[in-house]
Scaffold this motif. Structure first.
Motif, PDB file in Angstrom:
ATOM      1  N   ALA A 148       6.085   0.259  -8.366  1.00 29.28           N
ATOM      2  CA  ALA A 148       5.134   0.031  -7.275  1.00 29.28           C
ATOM      3  C   ALA A 148       4.418   1.326  -6.913  1.00 29.28           C
ATOM      4  CB  ALA A 148       5.848  -0.544  -6.055  1.00 29.28           C
ATOM      5  N   CYS A 149       5.178   2.413  -6.778  1.00 27.67           N
ATOM      6  CA  CYS A 149       4.580   3.707  -6.429  1.00 27.67           C
ATOM      7  C   CYS A 149       3.576   4.164  -7.487  1.00 27.67           C
ATOM      8  CB  CYS A 149       5.667   4.768  -6.236  1.00 27.67           C
ATOM      9  SG  CYS A 149       6.578   4.610  -4.690  1.00 27.67           S
ATOM     10  N   GLU A 150       3.912   3.971  -8.739  1.00 28.19           N
ATOM     11  CA  GLU A 150       2.993   4.366  -9.818  1.00 28.19           C
ATOM     12  C   GLU A 150       1.693   3.575  -9.736  1.00 28.19           C
ATOM     13  OE1 GLU A 150       5.263   3.921 -13.416  1.00 28.19           O
ATOM     14  OE2 GLU A 150       6.479   5.706 -12.992  1.00 28.19           O
ATOM     15  N   LEU A 151       1.792   2.292  -9.489  1.00 28.36           N
ATOM     16  CA  LEU A 151       0.587   1.471  -9.374  1.00 28.36           C
ATOM     17  C   LEU A 151      -0.237   1.858  -8.147  1.00 28.36           C
ATOM     18  CD1 LEU A 151       2.069  -1.970 -10.446  1.00 28.36           C
ATOM     19  CD2 LEU A 151       0.213  -0.746 -11.600  1.00 28.36           C
ATOM     20  N   PHE A 152       0.420   2.040  -7.011  1.00 25.75           N
ATOM     21  CA  PHE A 152      -0.304   2.397  -5.792  1.00 25.75           C
ATOM     22  C   PHE A 152      -0.959   3.769  -5.922  1.00 25.75           C
ATOM     23  CE2 PHE A 152       2.803  -0.508  -3.366  1.00 25.75           C
ATOM     24  CZ  PHE A 152       1.982  -1.615  -3.550  1.00 25.75           C
ATOM     25  N   THR A 153      -0.287   4.703  -6.598  1.00 26.21           N
ATOM     26  CA  THR A 153      -0.870   6.024  -6.826  1.00 26.21           C
ATOM     27  C   THR A 153      -2.115   5.898  -7.690  1.00 26.21           C
ATOM     28  OG1 THR A 153       1.273   7.110  -6.606  1.00 26.21           O
ATOM     29  CG2 THR A 153      -0.446   8.327  -7.787  1.00 26.21           C
ATOM     30  N   ARG A 154      -1.992   5.169  -8.771  1.00 25.41           N
ATOM     31  CA  ARG A 154      -3.107   4.971  -9.694  1.00 25.41           C
ATOM     32  C   ARG A 154      -4.315   4.329  -9.006  1.00 25.41           C
ATOM     33  NH1 ARG A 154      -1.865   1.289 -14.741  1.00 25.41           N
ATOM     34  NH2 ARG A 154      -3.965   0.531 -15.007  1.00 25.41           N
ATOM     35  N   LEU A 155      -4.039   3.423  -8.066  1.00 29.40           N
ATOM     36  CA  LEU A 155      -5.104   2.701  -7.379  1.00 29.40           C
ATOM     37  C   LEU A 155      -5.608   3.410  -6.121  1.00 29.40           C
ATOM     38  CD1 LEU A 155      -3.561  -0.866  -7.704  1.00 29.40           C
ATOM     39  CD2 LEU A 155      -5.499   0.055  -8.996  1.00 29.40           C
ATOM     40  N   GLY A 156      -4.925   4.460  -5.702  1.00 24.27           N
ATOM     41  CA  GLY A 156      -5.306   5.147  -4.471  1.00 24.27           C
ATOM     42  C   GLY A 156      -4.968   4.345  -3.222  1.00 24.27           C
ATOM     43  N   ALA A 157      -3.958   3.505  -3.298  1.00 23.64           N
ATOM     44  CA  ALA A 157      -3.536   2.669  -2.172  1.00 23.64           C
ATOM     45  C   ALA A 157      -2.524   3.450  -1.336  1.00 23.64           C
ATOM     46  CB  ALA A 157      -2.947   1.355  -2.678  1.00 23.64           C
ATOM     47  N   SER A 158      -3.025   4.381  -0.541  1.00 23.02           N
ATOM     48  CA  SER A 158      -2.162   5.331   0.163  1.00 23.02           C
ATOM     49  C   SER A 158      -1.249   4.677   1.199  1.00 23.02           C
ATOM     50  CB  SER A 158      -2.992   6.440   0.806  1.00 23.02           C
ATOM     51  OG  SER A 158      -3.942   5.886   1.690  1.00 23.02           O
ATOM     52  N   TYR A 159      -1.733   3.673   1.919  1.00 20.39           N
ATOM     53  CA  TYR A 159      -0.900   3.010   2.925  1.00 20.39           C
ATOM     54  C   TYR A 159       0.320   2.363   2.259  1.00 20.39           C
ATOM     55  CZ  TYR A 159       0.643  -0.273   6.505  1.00 20.39           C
ATOM     56  OH  TYR A 159       1.400  -0.986   7.404  1.00 20.39           O
ATOM     57  N   ASP A 160       0.063   1.616   1.192  1.00 23.08           N
ATOM     58  CA  ASP A 160       1.155   0.929   0.497  1.00 23.08           C
ATOM     59  C   ASP A 160       2.070   1.916  -0.213  1.00 23.08           C
ATOM     60  OD1 ASP A 160       0.391  -1.980   0.921  1.00 23.08           O
ATOM     61  OD2 ASP A 160      -1.460  -1.136   0.128  1.00 23.08           O
ATOM     62  N   LEU A 161       1.503   2.993  -0.724  1.00 22.71           N
ATOM     63  CA  LEU A 161       2.311   4.035  -1.356  1.00 22.71           C
ATOM     64  C   LEU A 161       3.270   4.647  -0.339  1.00 22.71           C
ATOM     65  CD1 LEU A 161       3.039   5.894  -3.722  1.00 22.71           C
ATOM     66  CD2 LEU A 161       1.101   7.335  -3.053  1.00 22.71           C
ATOM     67  N   ALA A 162       2.772   4.980   0.843  1.00 20.46           N
ATOM     68  CA  ALA A 162       3.625   5.581   1.880  1.00 20.46           C
ATOM     69  C   ALA A 162       4.746   4.637   2.294  1.00 20.46           C
ATOM     70  CB  ALA A 162       2.783   5.969   3.087  1.00 20.46           C
ATOM     71  N   ARG A 163       4.437   3.357   2.454  1.00 19.99           N
ATOM     72  CA  ARG A 163       5.471   2.381   2.834  1.00 19.99           C
ATOM     73  C   ARG A 163       6.527   2.236   1.750  1.00 19.99           C
ATOM     74  NH1 ARG A 163       3.446  -3.125   4.347  1.00 19.99           N
ATOM     75  NH2 ARG A 163       5.623  -3.348   4.888  1.00 19.99           N
ATOM     76  N   THR A 164       6.084   2.255   0.503  1.00 20.05           N
ATOM     77  CA  THR A 164       7.026   2.108  -0.608  1.00 20.05           C
ATOM     78  C   THR A 164       7.877   3.361  -0.751  1.00 20.05           C
ATOM     79  OG1 THR A 164       5.457   0.629  -1.681  1.00 20.05           O
ATOM     80  CG2 THR A 164       7.226   1.499  -3.044  1.00 20.05           C
ATOM     81  N   GLN A 165       7.284   4.527  -0.585  1.00 22.87           N
ATOM     82  CA  GLN A 165       8.047   5.767  -0.646  1.00 22.87           C
ATOM     83  C   GLN A 165       9.085   5.818   0.468  1.00 22.87           C
ATOM     84  OE1 GLN A 165       4.727   8.505  -0.605  1.00 22.87           O
ATOM     85  NE2 GLN A 165       4.927   8.909  -2.797  1.00 22.87           N
TER      86      GLN A 165
END
Length: 170
Positions: A148-165
């Motif tokens: 999930a983090c890899e996909l969110f990073t690739r897409l620039g989805a910072s909100y979802d990346l932060a929640r997943t982290q």
């Protein structure tokens, strides 16, 4: 509604979701660009239900979330792009209703639909849900959260990346 929720303006998020749900209840899904409107209602009702303390309020929000999930499935029958999110939210509903097996099954459907349709953001959301709801000691948790983090990073989805982290630390 989602913007208000993410700014922790819970009362205003509820008002916006109630208003949108009222509009959606009397219409048919007619345009693909209404996707986030349908999804936002379900997301906010599910989040409010998860956060509610009062038993009566929880029941009211559970009913609203159930109806929003039905409406999301209705959208998904017309527009395939809604299928991954409809299953994602159905999974959240099942989880909150105390049915983890059905929740995982819905999240797996969400993931499969996202992959079939090539929808990377939806795939990331499914991996995040699957990972977040596994016990910390399960190796699959780390793998799914990493995907999930890899996909969110690739897409620039910072909100979802932060929640997943954040889920890594839980």
């Amino acid at each position: 509604a989602v913007a208000r929720w993410r700014q922790y303006e819970l009362s205003l998020a509820r008002q916006a979701a109630d208003h949108a749900a009222g509009l959606i209840a009397y219409t048919q899904p007619i345009a693909h660009y209404l996707f986030e409107g349908y999804a936002g209602v379900a997301e906010v009702y599910l989040a409010l239900w998860a956060a509610a303390d009062d038993p009566d309020e929880r029941e009211t929000l559970a009913q609203a979330a159930r109806q929003a999930c039905r409406t999301m499935h209705k959208f998904a029958r017309v527009f395939r792009i809604g299928r991954p999110r409809a299953h994602l939210y159905q999974g959240r509903y099942e989880w909150l209703a105390g049915r983890p097996r059905q929740a995982r099954r819905a999240w797996q459907k969400s993931l499969a639909q996202a992959q079939r349709l090539g929808m990377l953001y939806e795939e990331g959301l499914a991996y995040a849900c699957l990972g977040q709801h596994l016990p910390a000691h399960k190796p699959a948790r780390q793998k799914q959260l990493t995907q999930a983090c890899e996909l969110f990073t690739r897409l620039g989805a910072s909100y979802d990346l932060a929640r997943t982290q954040q889920a890594f630390g839980e």
